[in-house]
Design a protein around this motif. Structure first.
Motif, PDB file in Angstrom:
ATOM      1  N   VAL A 113      85.825  40.548 110.688  1.00 31.74           N
ATOM      2  CA  VAL A 113      85.734  39.724 111.890  1.00 31.74           C
ATOM      3  C   VAL A 113      84.585  40.217 112.770  1.00 31.74           C
ATOM      4  O   VAL A 113      83.759  39.425 113.237  1.00 31.74           O
ATOM      5  CB  VAL A 113      87.066  39.717 112.674  1.00 31.74           C
ATOM      6  CG1 VAL A 113      86.903  39.079 114.051  1.00 31.74           C
ATOM      7  CG2 VAL A 113      88.153  39.006 111.880  1.00 31.74           C
ATOM      8  N   LEU A 114      84.511  41.517 113.009  1.00 32.47           N
ATOM      9  CA  LEU A 114      83.422  42.064 113.818  1.00 32.47           C
ATOM     10  C   LEU A 114      82.067  41.794 113.174  1.00 32.47           C
ATOM     11  O   LEU A 114      81.099  41.448 113.859  1.00 32.47           O
ATOM     12  CB  LEU A 114      83.612  43.567 114.042  1.00 32.47           C
ATOM     13  CG  LEU A 114      84.678  43.949 115.057  1.00 32.47           C
ATOM     14  CD1 LEU A 114      84.912  45.454 115.044  1.00 32.47           C
ATOM     15  CD2 LEU A 114      84.302  43.478 116.452  1.00 32.47           C
ATOM     16  N   ASP A 115      82.000  41.942 111.864  1.00 34.39           N
ATOM     17  CA  ASP A 115      80.751  41.662 111.157  1.00 34.39           C
ATOM     18  C   ASP A 115      80.357  40.203 111.328  1.00 34.39           C
ATOM     19  O   ASP A 115      79.194  39.883 111.586  1.00 34.39           O
ATOM     20  CB  ASP A 115      80.895  42.013 109.677  1.00 34.39           C
ATOM     21  CG  ASP A 115      79.593  41.870 108.940  1.00 34.39           C
ATOM     22  OD1 ASP A 115      78.593  42.480 109.377  1.00 34.39           O
ATOM     23  OD2 ASP A 115      79.562  41.136 107.926  1.00 34.39           O
ATOM     24  N   ALA A 116      81.329  39.312 111.190  1.00 32.83           N
ATOM     25  CA  ALA A 116      81.050  37.874 111.350  1.00 32.83           C
ATOM     26  C   ALA A 116      80.578  37.573 112.770  1.00 32.83           C
ATOM     27  O   ALA A 116      79.675  36.751 112.968  1.00 32.83           O
ATOM     28  CB  ALA A 116      82.293  37.055 111.008  1.00 32.83           C
ATOM     29  N   LEU A 117      81.150  38.255 113.761  1.00 31.22           N
ATOM     30  CA  LEU A 117      80.728  38.039 115.148  1.00 31.22           C
ATOM     31  C   LEU A 117      79.277  38.461 115.373  1.00 31.22           C
ATOM     32  O   LEU A 117      78.590  37.883 116.212  1.00 31.22           O
ATOM     33  CB  LEU A 117      81.631  38.822 116.107  1.00 31.22           C
ATOM     34  CG  LEU A 117      82.963  38.202 116.458  1.00 31.22           C
ATOM     35  CD1 LEU A 117      83.800  39.182 117.269  1.00 31.22           C
ATOM     36  CD2 LEU A 117      82.769  36.910 117.231  1.00 31.22           C
ATOM     37  N   THR A 118      78.830  39.457 114.634  1.00 35.52           N
ATOM     38  CA  THR A 118      77.467  39.955 114.852  1.00 35.52           C
ATOM     39  C   THR A 118      76.396  39.051 114.276  1.00 35.52           C
ATOM     40  O   THR A 118      75.251  39.114 114.708  1.00 35.52           O
ATOM     41  CB  THR A 118      77.278  41.373 114.275  1.00 35.52           C
ATOM     42  OG1 THR A 118      77.459  41.328 112.860  1.00 35.52           O
ATOM     43  CG2 THR A 118      78.222  42.362 114.918  1.00 35.52           C
ATOM     44  N   ALA A 120      77.149  35.457 112.874  1.00 32.38           N
ATOM     45  CA  ALA A 120      77.433  34.011 112.828  1.00 32.38           C
ATOM     46  C   ALA A 120      77.060  33.381 114.172  1.00 32.38           C
ATOM     47  O   ALA A 120      77.345  33.943 115.224  1.00 32.38           O
ATOM     48  CB  ALA A 120      78.898  33.759 112.511  1.00 32.38           C
ATOM     49  N   ASP A 121      76.426  32.218 114.104  1.00 30.43           N
ATOM     50  CA  ASP A 121      76.024  31.534 115.331  1.00 30.43           C
ATOM     51  C   ASP A 121      77.203  30.896 116.055  1.00 30.43           C
ATOM     52  O   ASP A 121      77.236  30.838 117.271  1.00 30.43           O
ATOM     53  CB  ASP A 121      74.993  30.446 115.028  1.00 30.43           C
ATOM     54  CG  ASP A 121      73.659  31.028 114.593  1.00 30.43           C
ATOM     55  OD1 ASP A 121      73.384  32.185 114.952  1.00 30.43           O
ATOM     56  OD2 ASP A 121      72.908  30.324 113.903  1.00 30.43           O
ATOM     57  N   LYS A 122      78.156  30.395 115.293  1.00 36.21           N
ATOM     58  CA  LYS A 122      79.296  29.698 115.892  1.00 36.21           C
ATOM     59  C   LYS A 122      80.588  30.206 115.272  1.00 36.21           C
ATOM     60  O   LYS A 122      80.608  30.694 114.154  1.00 36.21           O
ATOM     61  CB  LYS A 122      79.171  28.197 115.660  1.00 36.21           C
ATOM     62  CG  LYS A 122      77.942  27.590 116.314  1.00 36.21           C
ATOM     63  CD  LYS A 122      77.990  26.095 116.260  1.00 36.21           C
ATOM     64  CE  LYS A 122      76.744  25.555 116.916  1.00 36.21           C
ATOM     65  NZ  LYS A 122      77.021  24.670 117.994  1.00 36.21           N
ATOM     66  N   ALA A 127      84.554  31.509 110.918  1.00 36.21           N
ATOM     67  CA  ALA A 127      85.874  31.214 110.351  1.00 36.21           C
ATOM     68  C   ALA A 127      85.741  30.782 108.895  1.00 36.21           C
ATOM     69  O   ALA A 127      86.513  31.227 108.036  1.00 36.21           O
ATOM     70  CB  ALA A 127      86.573  30.129 111.175  1.00 36.21           C
ATOM     71  N   ARG A 128      84.756  29.922 108.626  1.00 36.98           N
ATOM     72  CA  ARG A 128      84.522  29.493 107.239  1.00 36.98           C
ATOM     73  C   ARG A 128      84.177  30.680 106.354  1.00 36.98           C
ATOM     74  O   ARG A 128      84.664  30.804 105.242  1.00 36.98           O
ATOM     75  CB  ARG A 128      83.367  28.474 107.187  1.00 36.98           C
ATOM     76  CG  ARG A 128      83.808  27.041 107.114  1.00 36.98           C
ATOM     77  CD  ARG A 128      82.676  26.095 106.767  1.00 36.98           C
ATOM     78  NE  ARG A 128      81.404  26.350 107.436  1.00 36.98           N
ATOM     79  CZ  ARG A 128      81.087  25.894 108.651  1.00 36.98           C
ATOM     80  NH1 ARG A 128      81.951  25.164 109.326  1.00 36.98           N
ATOM     81  NH2 ARG A 128      79.913  26.166 109.174  1.00 36.98           N
ATOM     82  N   GLU A 129      83.342  31.562 106.864  1.00 38.06           N
ATOM     83  CA  GLU A 129      82.942  32.744 106.097  1.00 38.06           C
ATOM     84  C   GLU A 129      84.150  33.604 105.733  1.00 38.06           C
ATOM     85  O   GLU A 129      84.221  34.172 104.641  1.00 38.06           O
ATOM     86  CB  GLU A 129      81.943  33.562 106.923  1.00 38.06           C
ATOM     87  CG  GLU A 129      81.446  34.810 106.252  1.00 38.06           C
ATOM     88  CD  GLU A 129      80.482  35.578 107.146  1.00 38.06           C
ATOM     89  OE1 GLU A 129      80.601  36.813 107.161  1.00 38.06           O
ATOM     90  OE2 GLU A 129      79.642  34.955 107.808  1.00 38.06           O
TER      91      GLU A 129
END
Length: 166
Positions: A113-118, A120-122, A127-129
Motif C-alpha cells: 500500500v505504501l509503495d502504491a501511494l508513492t 500511483a497517480d490516483k 487499488a487496481r495494482e
C-alpha cells in the motif's frame, strides 16, 4: 567531556534509533550523565557551546564537508532558541525493552500500500495494482495514517519516511 563534568544535551532524530551503533552511542551518553532525547522533527546537525558559540555545517546536506563556527550573538541566540524549542517538544529515549515493542512491523500488504501511494497517480490505479476495491484501498490508507498519527497523506508520507517504512 561528560567525565569532566560538562553538561551535555543532545537531540536525535527518531529514525536514528534504528541504527544499532547510534543507539548504543546515545545510551552510553546517558550512562555517562548526558541528557538524550528523540524527536520526530526533521533536524540538522549542529553544536552549541556555552550559549556563545555555534557550529553548523556549511553545506546542510553534507555535514562532513566543512563546518562554520559562529560567534555572532544574534545568530547564536536564535540557534539556541531553536534548540530549546526542539528540546522542549522532544521525548526521552524509550527503554530498551520498549524499542522492540514500539518498532513498527508492517505487513507485506501495508508495504505494498505504501509503495502504491508513492508512485500511483490516483487511488483507483493503486487499488487496481493491489487487486482490491477503491474503498478497501482507502481503508488501508486510513489505517496506516491512523497508525502514523498523520492528519493527511502528505504528513503520512513524511512520517513513514522518517520511520524507515518507505
Amino acid at each position: 567531556m561528560l567525565r569532566r563534568g560538562i553538561h551535555w544535551r543532545t537531540v536525535a532524530a527518531a529514525k536514528a534509533l534504528a541504527d544499532p551503533a547510534t543507539l548504543a552511542y546515545l545510551r552510553e551518553l546517558e550512562t555517562l550523565g548526558g541528557e538524550v532525547r528523540r524527536t520526530e522533527q526533521a533536524i540538522r546537525r549542529l553544536a552549541i557551546w556555552d550559549r556563545g558559540v555555534a557550529m553548523v555545517p556549511v553545506d546542510p546536506d553534507d555535514h562532513y564537508e566543512s563546518t562554520l563556527v559562529v560567534r555572532q550573538p544574534g545568530v547564536v541566540a536564535n540557534t539556541v532558541a531553536w534548540f530549546e524549542q526542539v528540546w522542549d517538544t522532544s521525548h526521552k529515549l524509550p527503554a530498551e525493552d520498549d524499542l522492540a515493542v514500539r518498532a513498527p512491523v508492517l505487513s507485506a500488504l501495508e508495504h505494498r500500500v505504501l509503495d502504491a501511494l508513492t508512485h500511483a497517480d490516483k487511488d483507483e490505479a493503486a487499488a487496481r495494482e493491489l487487486g482490491v476495491s477503491l474503498r478497501t484501498f482507502r481503508r488501508y490508507v486510513a489505517d496506516i495514517m491512523l497508525r502514523l498519527g498523520a492528519a493527511n497523506r502528505f504528513q503520512a508520507g513524511l512520517l513513514a519516511k522518517e520511520r524507515g517504512w518507505i
